[in-house]
Design a protein around this motif. Structure first.
Motif, PDB file in Angstrom:
ATOM      1  N   VAL A  68      -0.590  27.702  31.976  1.00  0.00           N
ATOM      2  CA  VAL A  68      -0.330  26.711  30.782  1.00  0.00           C
ATOM      3  C   VAL A  68      -0.775  25.407  31.309  1.00  0.00           C
ATOM      4  CG1 VAL A  68       1.270  25.708  29.443  1.00  0.00           C
ATOM      5  CG2 VAL A  68       1.392  28.009  29.821  1.00  0.00           C
ATOM      6  N   ALA A  69      -0.721  25.072  32.510  1.00  0.00           N
ATOM      7  CA  ALA A  69      -1.150  23.796  32.985  1.00  0.00           C
ATOM      8  C   ALA A  69      -2.401  23.422  32.988  1.00  0.00           C
ATOM      9  CB  ALA A  69      -0.564  23.651  34.535  1.00  0.00           C
ATOM     10  N   THR A  70      -3.374  24.318  32.908  1.00  0.00           N
ATOM     11  CA  THR A  70      -4.802  24.233  32.736  1.00  0.00           C
ATOM     12  C   THR A  70      -5.128  23.887  31.126  1.00  0.00           C
ATOM     13  OG1 THR A  70      -5.189  26.413  31.902  1.00  0.00           O
ATOM     14  CG2 THR A  70      -5.250  26.100  34.233  1.00  0.00           C
ATOM     15  N   GLY A  71      -4.184  23.905  30.377  1.00  0.00           N
ATOM     16  CA  GLY A  71      -4.616  23.412  29.048  1.00  0.00           C
ATOM     17  C   GLY A  71      -5.202  24.441  28.079  1.00  0.00           C
ATOM     18  N   GLU A  72      -5.634  25.743  28.897  1.00  0.00           N
ATOM     19  CA  GLU A  72      -6.505  26.502  27.989  1.00  0.00           C
ATOM     20  C   GLU A  72      -5.753  27.438  26.968  1.00  0.00           C
ATOM     21  OE1 GLU A  72      -9.587  29.557  29.760  1.00  0.00           O
ATOM     22  OE2 GLU A  72      -7.774  30.824  29.345  1.00  0.00           O
ATOM     23  N   PRO A  73      -4.561  27.698  27.364  1.00  0.00           N
ATOM     24  CA  PRO A  73      -3.833  28.481  26.276  1.00  0.00           C
ATOM     25  C   PRO A  73      -3.418  27.704  25.115  1.00  0.00           C
ATOM     26  CG  PRO A  73      -2.425  28.226  28.178  1.00  0.00           C
ATOM     27  CD  PRO A  73      -3.673  27.599  28.571  1.00  0.00           C
ATOM     28  N   LEU A  74      -3.401  26.599  25.240  1.00  0.00           N
ATOM     29  CA  LEU A  74      -2.626  25.729  24.070  1.00  0.00           C
ATOM     30  C   LEU A  74      -3.384  25.470  22.779  1.00  0.00           C
ATOM     31  CD1 LEU A  74      -1.616  22.402  26.152  1.00  0.00           C
ATOM     32  CD2 LEU A  74      -0.221  24.685  25.703  1.00  0.00           C
ATOM     33  N   GLN A  75      -4.624  25.707  22.577  1.00  0.00           N
ATOM     34  CA  GLN A  75      -5.400  25.821  21.533  1.00  0.00           C
ATOM     35  C   GLN A  75      -6.077  27.092  21.042  1.00  0.00           C
ATOM     36  OE1 GLN A  75      -5.740  23.131  19.462  1.00  0.00           O
ATOM     37  NE2 GLN A  75      -4.152  22.192  20.940  1.00  0.00           N
ATOM     38  N   VAL A  76      -5.739  28.274  21.498  1.00  0.00           N
ATOM     39  CA  VAL A  76      -6.012  29.357  21.123  1.00  0.00           C
ATOM     40  C   VAL A  76      -4.732  30.288  20.600  1.00  0.00           C
ATOM     41  CG1 VAL A  76      -7.957  29.649  22.595  1.00  0.00           C
ATOM     42  CG2 VAL A  76      -5.781  30.310  23.575  1.00  0.00           C
ATOM     43  N   ALA A  77      -5.380  31.185  19.586  1.00  0.00           N
ATOM     44  CA  ALA A  77      -4.197  32.103  18.964  1.00  0.00           C
ATOM     45  C   ALA A  77      -3.636  32.894  20.121  1.00  0.00           C
ATOM     46  CB  ALA A  77      -4.888  32.956  17.857  1.00  0.00           C
ATOM     47  N   GLY A  78      -2.420  32.928  20.011  1.00  0.00           N
ATOM     48  CA  GLY A  78      -1.451  33.943  21.038  1.00  0.00           C
ATOM     49  C   GLY A  78      -1.438  33.184  22.289  1.00  0.00           C
ATOM     50  N   ALA A  79      -1.956  32.214  22.585  1.00  0.00           N
ATOM     51  CA  ALA A  79      -1.888  31.432  24.015  1.00  0.00           C
ATOM     52  C   ALA A  79      -2.561  32.179  24.970  1.00  0.00           C
ATOM     53  CB  ALA A  79      -0.293  31.227  24.209  1.00  0.00           C
ATOM     54  N   PHE A  80      -3.525  32.738  24.617  1.00  0.00           N
ATOM     55  CA  PHE A  80      -4.343  33.667  25.713  1.00  0.00           C
ATOM     56  C   PHE A  80      -5.862  33.862  25.351  1.00  0.00           C
ATOM     57  CE2 PHE A  80      -3.789  36.774  22.939  1.00  0.00           C
ATOM     58  CZ  PHE A  80      -4.751  37.923  23.222  1.00  0.00           C
ATOM     59  N   THR A  81      -6.670  33.840  26.551  1.00  0.00           N
ATOM     60  CA  THR A  81      -8.251  34.257  26.412  1.00  0.00           C
ATOM     61  C   THR A  81      -8.308  35.510  27.256  1.00  0.00           C
ATOM     62  OG1 THR A  81      -8.835  33.058  28.169  1.00  0.00           O
ATOM     63  CG2 THR A  81      -8.726  31.894  25.861  1.00  0.00           C
ATOM     64  N   VAL A  82      -9.425  36.235  26.697  1.00  0.00           N
ATOM     65  CA  VAL A  82      -9.967  37.265  27.729  1.00  0.00           C
ATOM     66  C   VAL A  82     -11.212  36.775  28.295  1.00  0.00           C
ATOM     67  CG1 VAL A  82      -8.687  39.114  26.541  1.00  0.00           C
ATOM     68  CG2 VAL A  82     -11.117  38.457  25.723  1.00  0.00           C
ATOM     69  N   ASP A  83     -11.592  35.887  27.864  1.00  0.00           N
ATOM     70  CA  ASP A  83     -13.206  35.446  28.345  1.00  0.00           C
ATOM     71  C   ASP A  83     -12.845  34.193  29.203  1.00  0.00           C
ATOM     72  OD1 ASP A  83     -12.167  34.160  26.161  1.00  0.00           O
ATOM     73  OD2 ASP A  83     -14.361  33.415  25.605  1.00  0.00           O
ATOM     74  N   GLY A  84     -11.927  33.804  29.575  1.00  0.00           N
ATOM     75  CA  GLY A  84     -11.568  32.461  30.340  1.00  0.00           C
ATOM     76  C   GLY A  84     -10.681  32.677  31.439  1.00  0.00           C
ATOM     77  N   LEU A  85      -9.927  31.992  31.906  1.00  0.00           N
ATOM     78  CA  LEU A  85      -8.867  31.763  32.831  1.00  0.00           C
ATOM     79  C   LEU A  85      -7.663  32.896  32.614  1.00  0.00           C
ATOM     80  CD1 LEU A  85      -8.267  28.230  33.625  1.00  0.00           C
ATOM     81  CD2 LEU A  85      -9.553  29.721  34.839  1.00  0.00           C
ATOM     82  N   GLY A  86      -7.617  33.210  31.240  1.00  0.00           N
ATOM     83  CA  GLY A  86      -6.472  34.324  30.822  1.00  0.00           C
ATOM     84  C   GLY A  86      -6.815  35.510  31.108  1.00  0.00           C
ATOM     85  N   GLY A  87      -8.084  35.769  31.366  1.00  0.00           N
ATOM     86  CA  GLY A  87      -8.621  37.260  31.509  1.00  0.00           C
ATOM     87  C   GLY A  87      -7.822  38.031  32.475  1.00  0.00           C
ATOM     88  N   ALA A  88      -7.446  37.474  33.544  1.00  0.00           N
ATOM     89  CA  ALA A  88      -7.006  38.168  34.761  1.00  0.00           C
ATOM     90  C   ALA A  88      -5.284  38.590  34.089  1.00  0.00           C
ATOM     91  CB  ALA A  88      -6.813  37.352  35.944  1.00  0.00           C
ATOM     92  N   PHE A  89      -4.855  37.996  33.110  1.00  0.00           N
ATOM     93  CA  PHE A  89      -3.529  38.246  32.517  1.00  0.00           C
ATOM     94  C   PHE A  89      -3.454  39.421  31.519  1.00  0.00           C
ATOM     95  CE2 PHE A  89      -2.664  33.699  33.958  1.00  0.00           C
ATOM     96  CZ  PHE A  89      -2.540  34.107  35.471  1.00  0.00           C
ATOM     97  N   VAL A  90      -4.639  40.037  31.120  1.00  0.00           N
ATOM     98  CA  VAL A  90      -4.732  40.868  30.123  1.00  0.00           C
ATOM     99  C   VAL A  90      -5.073  42.201  30.764  1.00  0.00           C
ATOM    100  CG1 VAL A  90      -5.970  41.650  27.901  1.00  0.00           C
ATOM    101  CG2 VAL A  90      -5.510  39.169  28.183  1.00  0.00           C
ATOM    102  N   GLU A  91      -4.456  43.262  30.791  1.00  0.00           N
ATOM    103  CA  GLU A  91      -4.463  44.253  31.654  1.00  0.00           C
ATOM    104  C   GLU A  91      -5.583  45.199  30.966  1.00  0.00           C
ATOM    105  OE1 GLU A  91      -0.723  46.106  32.592  1.00  0.00           O
ATOM    106  OE2 GLU A  91      -0.555  45.105  34.422  1.00  0.00           O
ATOM    107  N   ARG A  92      -5.385  45.465  29.555  1.00  0.00           N
ATOM    108  CA  ARG A  92      -6.166  46.163  28.822  1.00  0.00           C
ATOM    109  C   ARG A  92      -6.377  45.986  27.604  1.00  0.00           C
ATOM    110  NH1 ARG A  92      -3.735  51.139  26.828  1.00  0.00           N
ATOM    111  NH2 ARG A  92      -1.426  51.107  27.675  1.00  0.00           N
ATOM    112  N   ILE A  93      -7.179  46.449  26.649  1.00  0.00           N
ATOM    113  CA  ILE A  93      -7.202  46.193  25.338  1.00  0.00           C
ATOM    114  C   ILE A  93      -7.559  47.581  24.544  1.00  0.00           C
ATOM    115  CG2 ILE A  93      -7.922  43.836  25.090  1.00  0.00           C
ATOM    116  CD1 ILE A  93     -10.576  44.569  24.347  1.00  0.00           C
ATOM    117  N   GLU A  94      -7.319  47.951  23.456  1.00  0.00           N
ATOM    118  CA  GLU A  94      -7.628  48.602  22.553  1.00  0.00           C
ATOM    119  C   GLU A  94      -8.377  48.486  21.141  1.00  0.00           C
ATOM    120  OE1 GLU A  94      -4.037  51.534  21.922  1.00  0.00           O
ATOM    121  OE2 GLU A  94      -3.219  50.559  23.825  1.00  0.00           O
ATOM    122  N   GLY A  95      -9.614  48.668  21.369  1.00  0.00           N
ATOM    123  CA  GLY A  95     -10.460  48.264  20.025  1.00  0.00           C
ATOM    124  C   GLY A  95     -11.446  47.302  20.764  1.00  0.00           C
TER     125      GLY A  95
END
Length: 201
Positions: A141-168
Motif C-alpha cells: 500500500v505504501a507504494t501507492g499502486e493499489p490506491l487507484q485500481v479496482a480491488g486494490a491490486f494489479t497482476v501486471d505490477g507490484l501486486g502480481g506476487a500477491f495473486v496466486e492464480r486466476i480462473e479466466g
C-alpha cells in the motif's frame, strides 16, 4: 469496415499497454465520467454501465462517426460487495486484510461504439489472493499502486506476487479482455486484424 481512428476512453496505462502489445495504437481521450453516478449491488451493472457512459461521453465529444471508441471499467466482487478503487491507504489496507487467502471476481465492463451503433458486455475472472502478511500489505500500500485500481491490486505490477492464480482471461484482470473486444468488434463489422498497425506486420 475499417474505422477512421481507434479511441480508448480510459486513462489506464495498463489498458493502453495491453492494446499496444496486441498491435493496436489507439488515441487516448479520458472520458471525465464521475464513477460514483452508478450505484448497484450488481458488479456487472456497475462495470458495464460505467464502460458505456465512458464510451458515449468520448464519442459525443469527438463527433466522428467513423471513430471506434472503446470504454472500459473494472470492479471487484468480493463477499457480496462491489469494490472499485480504494482511494486512500487505510481503505486499501483494510481490503487486503479481508482479501488475503480468499478469492473475488474481477468484472470488467466493455463498451464499443462506432457511429450510433454500440455493443456492451462484461468479462469476469476469478482471482485467488495469496495469504500475505500485514507487513507485506503495508509495504504494498505504501507504494501507492493499489490506491487507484479496482480491488486494490494489479497482476501486471507490484501486486502480481500477491495473486496466486486466476480462473479466466488474464488480460481481463489487467482491465481489458482482448478476446471479448475482438468478438464485440465483429458484431460491429470490424475485423480485429484490420486494426493491427502495419508497422507490426
Amino acid at each position: 469496415m475499417l474505422p477512421s481512428r481507434v479511441v480508448l476512453a480510459s486513462q489506464s496505462p495498463a489498458r493502453l499497454a495491453t492494446l499496444r502489445a496486441a498491435g493496436i495504437e489507439p488515441e487516448v481521450i479520458v472520458s471525465g465520467v464521475d464513477e460514483s453516478v452508478i450505484v448497484s449491488d450488481d458488479p456487472v451493472v456497475v462495470a458495464t454501465e460505467l464502460a458505456r457512459l465512458k464510451a458515449r461521453a468520448v464519442a459525443h465529444r469527438i463527433k466522428d462517426d467513423g471513430a471506434l471508441v472503446l470504454g472500459c471499467d473494472s470492479v471487484l466482487a468480493f463477499e457480496g460487495e462491489v469494490l472499485g478503487k480504494p482511494g486512500d491507504a487505510a481503505t486499501a489496507v483494510e481490503r487486503w486484510q479481508r482479501m488475503r487467502g480468499r478469492s473475488g471476481v474481477l468484472h470488467t465492463g466493455h463498451s464499443v461504439r462506432l457511429g450510433e451503433r454500440e455493443i456492451s458486455d462484461d468479462a469476469a475472472t476469478t482471482v485467488h489472493f495469496a495469504d500475505v502478511s500485514d507487513a507485506e500489505i503495508e509495504a504494498y500500500v505504501a507504494t501507492g499502486e493499489p490506491l487507484q485500481v479496482a480491488g486494490a491490486f494489479t497482476v501486471d505490477g507490484l501486486g502480481g506476487a500477491f495473486v496466486e492464480r486466476i480462473e479466466g482471461d488474464h488480460h481481463n484482470v489487467v482491465g481489458l479482455s482482448l478476446p471479448l473486444v475482438r468478438s464485440m468488434l465483429a458484431g460491429l463489422g470490424v475485423r480485429w486484424t484490420d486494426l493491427w498497425q502495419t508497422s507490426r506486420s
